[in-house]
Each structure stands twice: as C-alpha cells, then as structure tokens.
Design a protein around this motif. Structure first.
Motif, PDB file in Angstrom:
ATOM      1  N   LEU A   1      -3.471   3.920  -0.734  1.00 26.73           N
ATOM      2  CA  LEU A   1      -3.823   3.607  -2.055  1.00 26.73           C
ATOM      3  C   LEU A   1      -3.269   2.019  -2.333  1.00 26.73           C
ATOM      4  O   LEU A   1      -2.207   1.724  -1.936  1.00 26.73           O
ATOM      5  CB  LEU A   1      -2.972   4.453  -3.152  1.00 26.73           C
TER       6      LEU A   1
ATOM      7  N   LEU B   1      -8.785   3.430  -3.427  1.00 21.96           N
ATOM      8  CA  LEU B   1      -8.531   4.535  -2.708  1.00 21.96           C
ATOM      9  C   LEU B   1      -9.366   4.633  -1.339  1.00 21.96           C
ATOM     10  O   LEU B   1     -10.574   4.547  -1.634  1.00 21.96           O
ATOM     11  CB  LEU B   1      -8.598   5.541  -3.860  1.00 21.96           C
TER      12      LEU B   1
ATOM     13  N   LEU C   1      -5.167   2.508 -10.680  1.00 21.83           N
ATOM     14  CA  LEU C   1      -5.452   2.536  -9.262  1.00 21.83           C
ATOM     15  C   LEU C   1      -6.620   1.462  -8.889  1.00 21.83           C
ATOM     16  O   LEU C   1      -7.637   1.357  -9.435  1.00 21.83           O
ATOM     17  CB  LEU C   1      -5.959   4.081  -8.931  1.00 21.83           C
TER      18      LEU C   1
ATOM     19  N   TYR D   1      -4.246   9.517   2.462  1.00 28.38           N
ATOM     20  CA  TYR D   1      -4.989   8.622   1.485  1.00 28.38           C
ATOM     21  C   TYR D   1      -4.292   7.322   1.527  1.00 28.38           C
ATOM     22  O   TYR D   1      -3.005   7.333   1.513  1.00 28.38           O
ATOM     23  CB  TYR D   1      -4.941   9.389   0.123  1.00 28.38           C
TER      24      TYR D   1
ATOM     25  N   GLN E   1       0.715  -1.211  -0.112  1.00 31.59           N
ATOM     26  CA  GLN E   1       0.202   0.064  -0.056  1.00 31.59           C
ATOM     27  C   GLN E   1       0.858   1.208  -0.091  1.00 31.59           C
ATOM     28  O   GLN E   1       1.831   1.277   0.572  1.00 31.59           O
ATOM     29  CB  GLN E   1      -0.882   0.052   1.387  1.00 31.59           C
TER      30      GLN E   1
ATOM     31  N   LYS F   1      -7.144  10.080  -7.772  1.00 25.64           N
ATOM     32  CA  LYS F   1      -8.170   9.215  -8.572  1.00 25.64           C
ATOM     33  C   LYS F   1      -7.815   9.239 -10.016  1.00 25.64           C
ATOM     34  O   LYS F   1      -8.308   8.255 -10.910  1.00 25.64           O
ATOM     35  CB  LYS F   1      -9.594   9.844  -8.278  1.00 25.64           C
TER      36      LYS F   1
END
Length: 295
Positions: free
Chosen positions: A128, A90, A87, A126, A60, A82
């Motif tokens: 991801l 999220l 991706l 954030y 991550q 985004k």
C-alpha cells in the motif's frame, strides 16, 4: 489620488535617493545581499521540502497474509484494505512474484535461494501507498486486526525517524526565512530612518504649515518601496544565476538527487522576492516615520 500628485511623490522619492546617493547605493546593496540570502535559503528550503516529500511518498506498507488462504479469503482481505481512507495505491504480490523480486535483489548471491530447493517461504502480500504518508502507522495497526493477516511491515524505526527529520526541515526552513525577512526589514527601516532624520526639520515645517501625514509619508513610503524593489531585482538576477549553476552541477554529478527544475519553479521564487522586497520596503518606511508624524 491624482496622477499629478502621484508624480510629485515619485519625483520627491527619486530626488531623495539621488541626494543621498552613497547611502542609497549602500542601502540597495545591503537589501540586495539580504534578499539574495533570503532567496538562496528559500530555494534550499523548497528543495529540501521536495526531497522530504519524495522520500515520504516512497514509504510503503506491506501487509503479509497467512499461508493456506483461499482465493476468496485473499480477496476478502483486499476488499477490507480498499475501504481504508486516503489509500493512494494498492498492489497484490503473490508468492511467486515475491520470490522473483527477491532473486532480483540478491543479484550474484543466488546460492541463498538455491539452498531453499523448491520451498517458497515468502507469503502473499498487499503493498500500500498513501496520499498522506503519516497514515501508514495507523493503517498498519488496523490491518493486523483483519482476519487472514499475519503481520505488517513498513520499516517502522526508519520511517518514524524520516518523519521527524522532514518535520524539522520544514519548521527550521520557515523559522530561517522569517529571520532573514526580519533582518531585511530592519535594514530597510534603518536606511529610511536615516533619510527621515536628515529631513526632520523639513518634515516639521511641512507639519506646521498644514501638510497631512499622508502627504508627508508617501514620498518616503515610495522611496522604501523603490529601495526594496531595486534590491529585489538585483537579488532575483543573482539567485537565478546561482540556482542555474547549482542545477547544472547537480544534474551532472548527482542526477539521482530530486532537485526541483529551474522553470517554472523560479518564476514563483522571483515573485516572492520582488513582492517581499516591495512589502518590506513599505513596512520599513512606515516604521521609520512613526516618531516624526507626531506634532
């Protein structure tokens, strides 16, 4: 090819195998052992690859935001993130949630948090994940250019080492399987070569009376394929029992280990072994017959 001709070829192949019974038994046993080893290593490589993929998918990227950002600024950063290609997922983690998770990880060591009083030093962030985990490094570098981003973190040293290990596992597995397949091919081709050598005078006579190369070759080709098939069937049964035993042991003692379930995984392995046995048998026969097909 006429059914009667095909029947003759099979009859001749079976007759040759029966005539050289001891050699046939030794050949099938050797081929079965080679294919068993090939099957075991194939299962091992697939499981190691599965484990490597599982570890990679856990990678991550955390993007930490600067303190004091407004809701609109935080959302603006999210919008930029985004837009990053490939991706997978999220998630926004606010300061309060981050502190809650931090406390849960500390367990009985809560005094470390209590020393902070009412201060929460953890940033909004954030988190991801990616379809291709190798994208994490480039994305981390890109995210640092976004306005409002303080820093990024993905365990750089550990992740890069993980990628190197998984690459070695995959390449090493392919090389090992290719080596074992070549060894099996060598065994079958030499077995057929001995049979052909024993019948070299018969082959020469057939050539002189006008028999085509195909007519002479087919019984030996079928014999090699049968040797490969019978050895492969035995290997499949043995690999199946071995893998079943391993999965039972691992499920009891190492339940956390991401072992691939036996079914339907083993169906594919069985097809690879059976198909590989037949193909290797055919190639081995073809190689062995080359020198005897010359006039």
């Amino acid at each position: 090819m006429k059914p009667r001709t095909l029947k003759y070829f099979f009859k001749e192949a079976l007759k040759s195998m029966k005539r050289n019974g001891l050699m046939t038994l030794a050949s099938i046993s050797t081929v079965a052992l080679s294919l068993f080893m090939l099957g075991v290593f194939l299962c091992g490589v697939i499981n190691l690859n599965n484990m490597a993929s599982s570890l990679e998918n856990q990678v991550q990227l955390s993007i930490y935001l600067k303190d004091g950002l407004t809701t609109d600024q935080i959302m603006a950063v999210g919008k930029q993130i985004k837009a990053i290609p490939n991706l997978k997922h999220l998630e926004f983690v606010n300061k309060e949630q981050a502190m809650k998770e931090f406390k849960a990880r500390l367990g009985d060591q809560q005094q470390l948090v209590n020393a902070l009083g009412d201060v929460n030093p953890l940033p909004n962030s954030y988190v991801l994940t990616f379809d291709n985990p190798s994208d994490v490094k480039a994305t981390a570098k890109l995210a640092t250019t976004f306005q409002g981003v303080e820093s990024t973190h993905y365990g750089q040293d550990i992740v890069e080492e993980l990628f190197r290990i998984t690459q070695v596992i995959r390449i090493g597995g392919i090389v090992l399987i290719a080596f074992l397949a070549a060894a099996t091919l060598f065994i079958i081709s030499n077995t057929i070569r001995l049979t052909v050598f024993a019948r070299r005078k018969e082959i020469a006579i057939m050539k002189y009376v006008g028999a085509t190369n195909g007519f002479i070759r087919w019984p030996f080709l079928i014999e090699g394929m049968l040797l490969g098939l019978v050895g492969a069937v035995i290997a499949v049964l043995c690999v199946g029992e071995f893998y079943h035993f391993i999965t039972m042991e691992v499920s009891e003692s190492l339940a956390f280990f991401p072992l691939v379930p036996m079914f339907p995984f083993f169906y594919d392995v069985a097809i690879y072994i059976l198909g590989g046995g037949i193909i290797v048998g055919a190639i081995g026969s073809t190689i062995s017959l080359k020198q005897y097909m010359k006039v």
